[in-house]
Design a protein around this motif. Structure first.
Motif, PDB file in Angstrom:
ATOM      1  N   ALA A 128       6.405  -1.963  -6.426  1.00 50.62           N
ATOM      2  CA  ALA A 128       6.690  -3.398  -6.342  1.00 50.62           C
ATOM      3  C   ALA A 128       7.709  -3.810  -7.403  1.00 50.62           C
ATOM      4  O   ALA A 128       8.630  -4.599  -7.133  1.00 50.62           O
ATOM      5  CB  ALA A 128       5.393  -4.192  -6.501  1.00 50.62           C
TER       6      ALA A 128
ATOM      7  N   HIS B 201       4.923  -9.393  -4.586  1.00 51.18           N
ATOM      8  CA  HIS B 201       3.742  -8.577  -4.302  1.00 51.18           C
ATOM      9  C   HIS B 201       2.436  -9.308  -4.608  1.00 51.18           C
ATOM     10  O   HIS B 201       2.340 -10.084  -5.562  1.00 51.18           O
ATOM     11  CB  HIS B 201       3.774  -7.279  -5.115  1.00 51.18           C
TER      12      HIS B 201
ATOM     13  N   SER C 160       5.107  -7.851  -0.151  1.00 52.45           N
ATOM     14  CA  SER C 160       4.230  -6.701   0.040  1.00 52.45           C
ATOM     15  C   SER C 160       2.802  -7.052  -0.362  1.00 52.45           C
ATOM     16  O   SER C 160       2.569  -7.911  -1.210  1.00 52.45           O
ATOM     17  CB  SER C 160       4.718  -5.500  -0.786  1.00 52.45           C
TER      18      SER C 160
END
Length: 610
Positions: free
Chosen positions: A318, A325, A288
């Motif tokens: 996250a 992340h 992400s």
């Protein structure tokens, strides 16, 4: 995901026009950095730039199939998420496949079903098929308009492209912009089918157009429809979750690295959490990315559309879903860089945008592209589920205009720096009023709907047919400018149609925005995120950004730039010399738009006929 372009002419031999086709195709190089291809016949020429995502070695384009009655050739951009099922069905009907690409599935689907193929597709796509058997070009755009498609009718055919710049590269086209084009620029609402360049059109979402010797005919193959919603609250929430599970599973399919765009809001967090669970079952970890700014905690100011900072919620998600992340931190100097502005404006092909939010989105996508080729986004969930503040404000949702334009202090309405004479000729109030009335006339209603339910049907339709187009276009251009494919699960037409027919009382059953989405995904999220109030894509509050755009605008004032045929130099100078404490949000947006317009003039050199 790719860039497509082409030319059909029934009075000339296009096999002799390779240099022009090459020039048109080259304008799409940013959309397709992996490969280039062209295909020509006497009356048709197709160009393609490829971003390889599915079947990396086998999906080259243009793709053609020779039949006993002539060739059928296609250029295609996007993804058909149900291509595996379609391929199985086509094989059962005798088709033999030579690649694993969804491109071949779409092409062979056309051979089997003709233009009725569109009723079977699930995905985001824009494609054109030249059928030599009937000497016709079939142009198709996906139901929600996720992928762009423009065309320009000529005396004996048509030019088309993923972006206007491809069409403008053909010498048959003059780059002229009239008052109508400039109204599209400044109005804050996108007219379906309109383009800012004279003579150019955008193929409407859910439409197919056919060009032959008799001309061009465009018609809808899909539109939002009303139906009776009979599911209970519990069943509705469960069905939304079932749809999301299926949609995200389909959109995670790729032969390249994938990731999610995570803002810490309900939409992107729910999407990331579901993706994380599905990938974990395959032994993978979701990746992400989020945007952030230096000293954002110190500089942040709450706004109606963005009342809270993202970062604490991003990190909570996250950690909760155990994503790999990364925060992409962008400072004010980078976002104010004139070259970044030129890149963002050039990508959008549009003279004015959302200022630092455009520039930061471009830089965010550019940074993500170093790690991933496909990203999933939470874009459009607010339009689908009713997330914006004005959905829930009586004054704005009942205004006799588009609700997002009802607040005159919104940056979307930043037209105060225009010259008085030009603003009078532009006459935006009447243009917006006419657009609003035309949009209302399209809304499908149930006879039994009255009062709030009837009005909210209209508000939802206005967002799904008008506002979402602006945001999807921005997302597509900024991402494809750096060769990143961004997928939008919340635009799956099955989800959009289902939620559109859910009563407003059910959409807000817990007294809040996006009740259905919250109920369907709460189990995947930290409580703080599940209960977080809507907060839009963040802007930068770096004082250095404001100081730099003011400095650049003061420099522009001394150049006699042609954009001052539209803007009032005195108004611009007042905003460019105001202190940080004095300048309003609308004035700041006005300066950003002035700089955008100047960059667009420099890049496109339009001929204004106003």
């Amino acid at each position: 995901m790719c860039g497509i372009t082409g030319w059909v002419s029934f009075r000339r031999d296009l096999s002799a026009q390779q240099p022009v086709l090459d020039a048109m195709t080259e304008t799409m190089s940013c959309r397709g950095p992996d490969a280039v291809g062209t295909w020509t016949a006497q009356h048709a020429a197709l160009g393609h730039r490829r971003l390889a995502v599915i079947d990396l070695p086998g999906g080259a384009q243009p793709m053609s199939i020779d039949t006993a009655d002539g060739a059928v050739a296609m250029v295609y951009s996007g993804e058909a998420y149900n291509f595996v099922e379609l391929r199985t069905e086509l094989r059962s009907r005798g088709h033999v496949f030579h690649t694993d690409s969804d491109t071949e599935v779409v092409l062979r689907g056309y051979l089997e079903w003709g233009s009725a193929l569109v009723d079977r597709l699930n995905g985001m796509y824009a494609f054109a098929i030249w059928d030599a058997r009937t000497e016709q070009l079939v142009m198709v755009r996906d139901r929600m308009g996720i992928k762009p498609f423009y065309y320009f009718e000529t005396e004996d055919g048509v030019l088309f492209g993923s972006e206007p710049k491809a069409i403008l590269a053909n010498p048959l086209v003059e780059g002229v912009v009239t008052l109508d084009g400039l109204r599209e620029v400044f109005a804050g609402v996108k007219t379906p089918g309109a383009a800012i360049w004279r003579g150019m059109r955008e193929l409407r979402p859910g439409h197919v157009a056919v060009v032959d010797r008799n001309g061009l005919r465009e018609q809808a193959y899909w539109a939002l429809e009303v139906s009776e919603h009979t599911d209970s609250q519990e069943d509705t929430v469960a069905h939304v979750r079932e749809l999301l599970d299926d949609i995200i599973a389909r959109q995670l399919v790729a032969d390249v690295p994938r990731c999610t765009l995570l803002s810490g809001g309900l939409d992107s967090s729910a999407m990331t959490a579901i993706a994380a669970g599905q990938l974990a079952e395959q032994g993978e970890q979701v990746r992400s990315f989020a945007v952030d700014f230096p000293n954002q905690a110190e500089n942040f100011r709450a706004e109606e559309i963005a009342p809270t900072q993202d970062t604490p919620y991003v990190h909570a998600v996250a950690e909760h879903v155990r994503s790999e992340h990364s925060d992409i931190v962008l400072d004010g100097a980078a976002m104010a860089d004139p070259e970044v502005r030129r890149a963002a404006v050039g990508a959008r092909d549009f003279p004015v945008g959302l200022g630092d939010r455009d520039n930061s989105l471009y830089l965010l996508f550019k940074a993500i592209r170093e790690h991933s080729t496909v990203a999933l986004s939470g874009e459009s969930a607010d339009e689908v589920f009713g997330g914006y503040p004005w959905f829930h404000d009586d004054r704005q949702r009942n205004a006799e205009t588009f609700p997002w334009l009802a607040n005159q202090n919104s940056p979307i309405n930043a037209t105060g720096l225009l010259g008085d004479e030009f603003a009078a000729r532009l006459d935006l109030p009447n243009f917006v009023r006419d657009n609003y009335r035309a949009a209302l006339a399209e809304v499908p209603h149930k006879d039994t709907e009255t009062g709030l339910e009837r009005r909210m049907r209209e508000v939802c339709y206005l967002h799904l047919s008008r506002m979402v187009q602006t945001l999807l276009d921005r997302k597509d251009r900024m991402s494809m400018a750096v060769g990143l494919e961004v997928r939008v699960p919340f635009c799956d037409h099955r989800l959009v149609q289902y939620v559109f027919n859910t009563p407003w009382a059910l959409k807000t059953y817990d007294g809040r925005e996006k009740s259905l989405l919250r109920g369907a995904t709460r189990d995947t999220l930290p409580a703080s995120v599940a209960d977080r109030k809507k907060s839009g894509y963040p802007g930068s509050f770096d004082p250095n950004y404001l100081a730099e755009i003011q400095r650049q605008t003061r420099e522009l004032l001394d150049t006699g730039h042609p954009m001052f045929d539209l803007y009032d130099p005195a108004k611009v100078r007042a905003a460019a010399t105001a202190s940080a404490a004095e300048i309003s949000t609308v004035q700041r947006s006005g300066l950003e738009r002035a700089l955008d317009l100047a960059a667009w003039f420099d890049l496109r050199n339009p001929t204004l006929k106003i």
